[in-house]
Design an enzyme around this catalytic site. Sequence first.
Site, PDB file in Angstrom:
ATOM      1  CG  HIS A 172      31.886  32.961 127.163  1.00 12.46           C
ATOM      2  ND1 HIS A 172      31.428  32.665 125.902  1.00 12.46           N
ATOM      3  CD2 HIS A 172      32.929  33.811 126.988  1.00 12.46           C
ATOM      4  CE1 HIS A 172      32.168  33.296 124.994  1.00 12.46           C
ATOM      5  NE2 HIS A 172      33.093  33.999 125.633  1.00 12.46           N
TER       6      HIS A 172
ATOM      7  CG  HIS B 166      31.915  38.701 126.014  1.00  8.91           C
ATOM      8  ND1 HIS B 166      32.708  39.554 125.291  1.00  8.91           N
ATOM      9  CD2 HIS B 166      32.266  37.454 125.663  1.00  8.91           C
ATOM     10  CE1 HIS B 166      33.517  38.842 124.519  1.00  8.91           C
ATOM     11  NE2 HIS B 166      33.279  37.563 124.737  1.00  8.91           N
TER      12      HIS B 166
ATOM     13  CG  ASP C 232      28.190  32.451 121.954  1.00 10.60           C
ATOM     14  OD1 ASP C 232      28.197  32.181 120.734  1.00 10.60           O
ATOM     15  OD2 ASP C 232      29.182  32.877 122.553  1.00 10.60           O
ATOM     16  CB  ILE C 233      25.190  33.811 117.432  1.00 14.90           C
ATOM     17  CG1 ILE C 233      24.265  33.636 116.248  1.00 14.90           C
ATOM     18  CG2 ILE C 233      26.585  34.000 116.944  1.00 14.90           C
ATOM     19  CD1 ILE C 233      23.126  34.583 116.260  1.00 14.90           C
TER      20      ILE C 233
HETATM   21  P1  AMP Z   1      35.276  35.855 122.814  1.00 12.44           P
HETATM   22  O1  AMP Z   1      35.398  37.331 122.503  1.00 12.44           O
HETATM   23  O2  AMP Z   1      36.529  35.103 122.409  1.00 12.44           O
HETATM   24  O3  AMP Z   1      34.882  35.596 124.240  1.00 12.44           O
HETATM   25  O4  AMP Z   1      34.115  35.257 121.898  1.00 12.44           O
HETATM   26  C1  AMP Z   1      32.995  36.026 121.527  1.00 12.44           C
HETATM   27  C2  AMP Z   1      31.761  35.186 121.568  1.00 12.44           C
HETATM   28  O5  AMP Z   1      30.696  35.984 121.078  1.00 12.44           O
HETATM   29  C3  AMP Z   1      31.799  33.916 120.707  1.00 12.44           C
HETATM   30  O6  AMP Z   1      31.433  32.803 121.514  1.00 12.44           O
HETATM   31  C4  AMP Z   1      30.789  34.194 119.597  1.00 12.44           C
HETATM   32  O7  AMP Z   1      30.088  33.029 119.190  1.00 12.44           O
HETATM   33  C5  AMP Z   1      29.867  35.201 120.260  1.00 12.44           C
HETATM   34  N1  AMP Z   1      29.199  36.102 119.328  1.00 12.44           N
HETATM   35  C6  AMP Z   1      29.768  36.833 118.342  1.00 12.44           C
HETATM   36  N2  AMP Z   1      28.847  37.576 117.699  1.00 12.44           N
HETATM   37  C7  AMP Z   1      27.662  37.302 118.295  1.00 12.44           C
HETATM   38  C8  AMP Z   1      26.325  37.755 118.088  1.00 12.44           C
HETATM   39  N3  AMP Z   1      26.019  38.636 117.133  1.00 12.44           N
HETATM   40  N4  AMP Z   1      25.355  37.261 118.880  1.00 12.44           N
HETATM   41  C9  AMP Z   1      25.646  36.366 119.863  1.00 12.44           C
HETATM   42  N5  AMP Z   1      26.892  35.910 120.111  1.00 12.44           N
HETATM   43  C10 AMP Z   1      27.890  36.370 119.335  1.00 12.44           C
END
Ligand code: AMP
Length: 130
Positions: free
Chosen positions: A95, A93, A29-30
């Site tokens: 986590h 996704h 996660d970025i």
């Molecule tokens: P959620 O959809 O609420 O589960 O959150 C999406 C997650 O994706 C968040 O924790 C972001 O930090 C992560 N995220 C968004 N864009 C990227 C990316 N390009 N690379 C890695 N993680 C990402």
Amino acid sequence: MASIFSKIVSGEIPCHKVHENDKFLAFLDINPLAKGHTLVIPKVEIDYIFEIDDALLGEMMVFAKKVGLAIEKVIPCQRIGVTVIGLEVPHAHIHLIPIHQISDMNFAKPKISISHEELGEIAAKIRSQF
Ligand code: AMP
């Protein structure tokens, strides 16, 4: 339009890859809640996790388990917290978050600050477990 995660799958945008097979990809996660915070996605673009068919969802959880066990070996933690939010990115996704206490799973708290160099080092360490 392709989701940002589909663009990661296609290689259009980069990621710190942790593990993959033909159906799933795991990457850091970025904006992590903790060092080693990893996302597991199906390569096929499906928005809501409960739209994934049973067989693929089962395989996704087994893939996430392997990744979680690899993270545990290189990131000191009590457990790997497992959660699904999905409010930000419309591509299912899971986590995986190294945690010590319940508050480490609080998505409302500020994310940690971490450089791309360090993310790269963490991803390499986790990859080395496969
Ligand atoms: P959620 O959809 O609420 O589960 O959150 C999406 C997650 O994706 C968040 O924790 C972001 O930090 C992560 N995220 C968004 N864009 C990227 C990316 N390009 N690379 C890695 N993680 C990402």
